[in-house]
Design an enzyme around this catalytic site. Structure first.
Site, PDB file in Angstrom:
ATOM      1  N   ASP A 250       0.821  -1.199   0.000  1.00  0.00           N
ATOM      2  CA  ASP A 250       0.000   0.000   0.000  1.00  0.00           C
ATOM      3  C   ASP A 250       0.866   1.264   0.000  1.00  0.00           C
ATOM      4  O   ASP A 250       1.876   1.328   0.718  1.00  0.00           O
ATOM      5  CB  ASP A 250      -0.858  -0.021   1.278  1.00  0.00           C
ATOM      6  CG  ASP A 250      -1.844   1.116   1.347  1.00  0.00           C
ATOM      7  OD1 ASP A 250      -2.738   1.161   0.503  1.00  0.00           O
ATOM      8  OD2 ASP A 250      -1.708   1.968   2.253  1.00  0.00           O
ATOM      9  N   GLU A 310       1.313  -0.506  -5.068  1.00  0.00           N
ATOM     10  CA  GLU A 310       0.337   0.552  -5.381  1.00  0.00           C
ATOM     11  C   GLU A 310       1.154   1.761  -5.824  1.00  0.00           C
ATOM     12  O   GLU A 310       1.492   2.624  -5.024  1.00  0.00           O
ATOM     13  CB  GLU A 310      -0.526   0.917  -4.165  1.00  0.00           C
ATOM     14  CG  GLU A 310      -1.668   1.815  -4.594  1.00  0.00           C
ATOM     15  CD  GLU A 310      -2.256   2.693  -3.505  1.00  0.00           C
ATOM     16  OE1 GLU A 310      -3.287   3.321  -3.759  1.00  0.00           O
ATOM     17  OE2 GLU A 310      -1.674   2.773  -2.399  1.00  0.00           O
TER      18      GLU A 310
END
Ligand code: GLC
Length: 591
Positions: A250, A310
């Site tokens: 993330d 990401e």
């Protein structure tokens, strides 16, 4: 096959044979012995590259599950791990090879799991570690690997590390987060949070500010501190040992901040929360991010695991950096740029795909996820939505690279955006309403059937079910051979049966065409599949440059045609209805 391709193939085979893997295996065994565990559930046969140098993750279709919204096994209105386990047959039948589960760790759920308060457990809302182990084991029996979502940038403000860190200026964990004095009673600098307002929050106990790129409840970890690095890598190891096959990482862009905290340059205009736009040069994409990616990759390699990033990049060259100069960082940095194309446009898609192809690296296009308006809504024109969804599916599954589908894409789920501020669950929407409505719309319950709550829960779903669930659901679409779901199943099956679609190079077949995107995929042995997609709302006829991939006399055998057909006796000329889709295999026997 050209000489260069043959040579590349031989080289890859030779490299696979020579790659020293014993060291990693030994280390893995040692870890299991040290931790006293019987056998790492994650231990897998090593060196499973194929002739093209590809590994399992190059071939698998990945599927993102937002666990709150996928399947609720206990009627509390929120999805859970047992719910996911109960749907493994469905996922296997669809052709999925790996599922990425967004954070299911203990969390106060301020950012619905992206505020982790314990990296080594499961939130009771989703089940237990035993449920997780059961999911891993049953998924393995279905040939499905489990990918978890790792949140390295920040923890929850309820994580014990942060509670310690904020307890006093001299606490040993003080430096695990970014603490600074204010300036003249104001935050240390001008940086603004992507979720609105200053990135700094004053802690009254110690009189210092802490830094958070996202919500105040998500304090950023200090990755310059070696103890933090070690602790976080240990958390990853914990899951590898439980059988996890990789992580989606993330928000990696924001791991580091300029140590001098220089102000970011101000850009014209205001963001959606009413704060000045900034050029985030001092708190985003700092070069040190790549050191961490390399460390994480070394660990992943011990477990034959994959790292998916990401990676929000402005262009292909920035994306290229995330593979690492020596391909020693992320195997799968996500190309999120297609999600920013508001409408289908053959020239725009062609240009982007070509740029990515030219940059090298294994493409990981993304067209939808839990932060982005669903592709059905984004690219739909209100008239031909289902046909457009079929076109998007075909493009997405047949481009070179690994697809990561978002749950519900396969049945044509659409956004169900809140209409009133009081209905919004995502704090981003509550803070930014009405300019920023938040992400609830793309996170609604999976539509399993046409019964109440679309079969997602027997209770009250945490978000209302989307309006098209009566027609767009798994049960109904399974019965219809022409549904979006049936097309997905067919096209994913095609990916596994046609080596050209998994391994083959990408060849553009109609360079200047303003309406139709056409390409071929051709593998080392010359097997070729051609694809033509009419991205316009009017009928088109295209003449493909088949000479680039086949002999002039070659004929194509249709594999999939939805609103499309080839001219009799002329495989290069295809007529396509609005948003028509055509896929064919060049039949080498007819050359
Ligand atoms: C990522 C996640 C998003 C989350 C944010 C903060 O962008 O995809 O859902 O809110 O990180 O963790």
């Amino acid at each position: 096959m050209t000489k260069a391709w043959v040579l590349a193939g031989i080289l890859v085979i030779a490299m696979c044979a020579l790659t020293p893997r014993g060291g990693a295996q030994q280390k893995q065994k040692k870890d299991a012995a040290v931790s006293g565990q019987k056998q790492d559930a994650g231990a897998q046969p090593k060196g499973t590259k194929d002739a093209a140098g590809h590994e399992w993750f190059n071939h698998a279709v990945f599927y993102e599950i937002y666990p709150r919204s996928f399947a609720d096994s206990n009627g509390d209105g929120v999805g859970d791990l047992k719910g996911i386990t109960s749907k493994l047959d469905y996922l296997q039948h669809l052709g999925v090879g790996a599922i990425w589960i967004t954070p299911c760790f203990p969390s106060p759920q301020v950012d619905f799991g992206y505020d982790v308060s314990d990296y080594e457990a499961i939130d009771p809302m989703y089940g237990t570690l035993a449920d997780f182990d059961e999911l891993v084991a049953k998924a393995k029996a279905h040939n499905i690997k489990i990918i978890l979502d790792f949140v390295p940038n920040h923890t929850s403000d309820q994580h014990k590390w942060f509670l310690e860190s904020k307890s006093s200026k001299t606490n040993p964990k003080r430096d695990w987060y970014i603490w600074r004095d204010g300036k003249d009673g104001k935050p240390p600098n001008n940086w603004t949070s992507t979720f609105g307002g200053s990135t700094w929050t004053l802690d009254p106990t110690t009189g210092q500010y802490y830094y958070h790129y996202f919500y105040a409840q998500q304090p950023d970890l200090n990755w310059r501190n070696p103890e933090v690095r070690k602790a976080m890598l240990d958390c990853m190891r914990f899951w590898y040992k439980r059988g996890v096959a990789g992580f989606r990482l993330d928000a990696v862009d924001t791991l580091f901040e300029d140590p001098d905290l220089k102000d970011n340059p101000i850009l014209p205009g205001l963001d959606k929360f009413g704060f000045p736009n900034e050029h985030e040069i001092y708190n985003k994409k700092l070069p040190e991010v790549h050191d961490v990616m390399r460390d994480m990759r070394k660990l992943a390699d011990e477990y034959d695991a994959v790292l998916i990033g990401e990676t929000w990049t402005a262009n292909v060259s920035e994306l290229r950096d995330y593979y690492g100069e020596k391909n020693d960082e992320l195997q799968m940095p996500m190309d999120l740029m297609l999600t920013q194309f508001p409408k289908l446009s053959a020239p725009q898609f062609r240009e982007h795909i070509t740029a990515l192809e030219d940059a090298g690296g294994w493409p990981v296009f993304v067209i939808s996820n839990h932060d982005i308006v669903r592709s059905y809504t984004r690219w739909g024109d209100g008239k031909n939505n289902d046909q457009i969804a079929k076109l998007a599916a075909t493009m997405y599954m047949l481009l070179r690279g690994t697809p990561i589908m978002y749950y519900g894409e396969e049945i044509g789920m659409e956004n169900n955006d809140p209409k009133r501020k009081e209905d919004v669950q995502d704090p981003q929407g509550r803070r930014g309403w009405p300019k920023e409505i938040g992400r609830d719309g793309e996170r609604t319950p999976m539509q399993w059937n046409d019964s109440a709550n679309a079969g997602f829960t027997t209770g009250k779903p945490w978000l209302p079910v989307g309006p098209n669930f009566k027609t767009h659901n798994v049960a109904t679409e399974s019965k219809d051979p022409n549904s979006i779901l049936s097309l997905y199943r067919k096209i994913i099956a095609l990916r596994s049966s046609e080596p050209a679609l998994r391994e083959g190079k990408y060849v553009e077949l109609n360079g200047g065409d303003p309406n139709v995107l056409a390409f071929a995929r051709q593998d080392f042995g010359g097997q070729t599949v051609i694809v033509a997609l009419n991205m316009s709302e009017s009928a088109q006829s295209v003449k493909l440059e088949l000479g680039k991939v086949a002999a002039p006399s070659a004929r194509a055998a249709t594999l999939i045609a939805v609103g499309a057909k080839a001219s009799p006796g002329d495989s290069a000329t295809i007529s396509l209805e609005p948003y028509g889709v055509y896929v064919a295999k060049i039949d080498s026997r007819l050359r």
